[in-house]
Design an enzyme around this catalytic site. Structure first.
Site, PDB file in Angstrom:
ATOM      1  N   GLY A  47       0.859  -1.187   0.000  1.00  0.00           N
ATOM      2  CA  GLY A  47       0.000   0.000   0.000  1.00  0.00           C
ATOM      3  C   GLY A  47       0.888   1.228   0.000  1.00  0.00           C
ATOM      4  O   GLY A  47       1.932   1.256  -0.649  1.00  0.00           O
ATOM      5  N   GLU A  48       0.510   2.232   0.771  1.00  0.00           N
ATOM      6  CA  GLU A  48       1.292   3.464   0.896  1.00  0.00           C
ATOM      7  C   GLU A  48       1.908   3.497   2.293  1.00  0.00           C
ATOM      8  O   GLU A  48       1.208   3.709   3.284  1.00  0.00           O
ATOM      9  CB  GLU A  48       0.404   4.690   0.677  1.00  0.00           C
ATOM     10  N   CYS A  79       6.054  -5.296   0.282  1.00  0.00           N
ATOM     11  CA  CYS A  79       6.151  -3.975  -0.337  1.00  0.00           C
ATOM     12  C   CYS A  79       6.159  -2.871   0.723  1.00  0.00           C
ATOM     13  O   CYS A  79       7.168  -2.683   1.391  1.00  0.00           O
ATOM     14  CB  CYS A  79       5.040  -3.793  -1.373  1.00  0.00           C
ATOM     15  N   ARG A 117      12.748   3.620  -1.085  1.00  0.00           N
ATOM     16  CA  ARG A 117      11.324   3.717  -1.424  1.00  0.00           C
ATOM     17  C   ARG A 117      11.135   4.013  -2.904  1.00  0.00           C
ATOM     18  O   ARG A 117      11.947   4.681  -3.515  1.00  0.00           O
ATOM     19  CB  ARG A 117      10.660   4.852  -0.636  1.00  0.00           C
ATOM     20  N   ARG A 146       5.412  -0.164  -7.868  1.00  0.00           N
ATOM     21  CA  ARG A 146       6.074   0.977  -7.201  1.00  0.00           C
ATOM     22  C   ARG A 146       6.883   0.467  -6.012  1.00  0.00           C
ATOM     23  O   ARG A 146       6.815   1.009  -4.908  1.00  0.00           O
ATOM     24  CB  ARG A 146       5.053   2.014  -6.748  1.00  0.00           C
ATOM     25  N   HIS A 181       4.539  -8.432  -4.230  1.00  0.00           N
ATOM     26  CA  HIS A 181       3.178  -8.678  -3.738  1.00  0.00           C
ATOM     27  C   HIS A 181       2.770 -10.133  -3.949  1.00  0.00           C
ATOM     28  O   HIS A 181       2.078 -10.461  -4.923  1.00  0.00           O
ATOM     29  CB  HIS A 181       2.191  -7.776  -4.484  1.00  0.00           C
ATOM     30  N   GLU A 183       0.537 -11.744  -2.508  1.00  0.00           N
ATOM     31  CA  GLU A 183      -0.916 -11.864  -2.376  1.00  0.00           C
ATOM     32  C   GLU A 183      -1.639 -11.687  -3.707  1.00  0.00           C
ATOM     33  O   GLU A 183      -2.814 -12.039  -3.842  1.00  0.00           O
ATOM     34  CB  GLU A 183      -1.448 -10.866  -1.338  1.00  0.00           C
TER      35      GLU A 183
END
Length: 197
Positions: A47-48, A79, A117, A146, A181, A183
């Site tokens: 996510g963020e 991530c 990041r 990202r 990721h 998932e």
């Protein structure tokens, strides 16, 4: 017991689905009150990371979760979750500009690594590949969105995988962290590795 999934923001539902495929109960962590529920593993989803860190602080969950992880609770961080665990964070390339300098630890800080990041740039820089992950297996699917990468692995941690020369999976004790990721793919081996910790 159950695996707790941080559900403040990001791809938490997808992790819950993978855990359910393995017969594992999950519960969502949304507030400090949820920490009183019984769980013996933790997932920090993508996510963020900045948003997740801010919400963890606002909800009073940051310090309690950091203590649980530091005390040995098994955790899978994917991530943004990798960034949340990292002891040191650098800004990567974002919007075409190179940002330099190591920022002080601002999240859980339990994993002895330095992460960069947004290392792969914008969403359009996302990609999919496959590779070996030590202790997990060969031909593991890896979806990067990202994504960060690990610029430095401290003596407390061990490297598990590289893609294009960059470290993308690490382990330290019961902390398993990946820049991709799992998932979002059908392969369950990364989640199986969490349950085996």
């Amino acid at each position: 017991m159950a695996t707790a999934v941080l559900a403040l923001q990001g791809a938490f539902v997808e992790h819950e689905g993978r855990l359910a495929e393995l017969g594992e109960k999950s519960l969502e962590l949304r507030s400090a009150e949820d920490l009183a529920r019984p769980f013996d593993r933790l997932v920090l989803p993508g996510g963020e990371s900045t948003v997740q860190g801010r919400l963890l602080r606002r909800e009073g969950m940051l310090e309690p979760l950091a203590r649980l992880v530091a005390d040995g609770m098994p955790v899978l961080a994917t991530c943004a979750g990798l960034i949340l665990l990292a002891a040191r964070i650098e800004d990567g390339v974002e919007d075409g500009r190179d940002r330099s300098g190591v920022r002080p630890a601002r999240h859980l800080g339990t994993l002895d690594v330095t992460v960069v990041r947004n290392a792969y740039g914008r969403q359009l820089g996302s990609f999919h590949t496959r590779g070996a992950v030590a202790g997990v297996g060969d031909d593991v699917p890896m979806t990067f969105i990202r994504a960060p990468y690990v610029a430095e692995v401290g003596p407390g941690a061990e490297e598990l995988a590289r893609v294009d020369g960059r470290v993308v999976a690490v382990r330290q004790g019961a902390q398993l962290a990946v820049a991709f990721h799992p998932e979002l793919d059908r392969d369950l081996r990364i989640h199986e590795a969490l349950l085996a910790l």
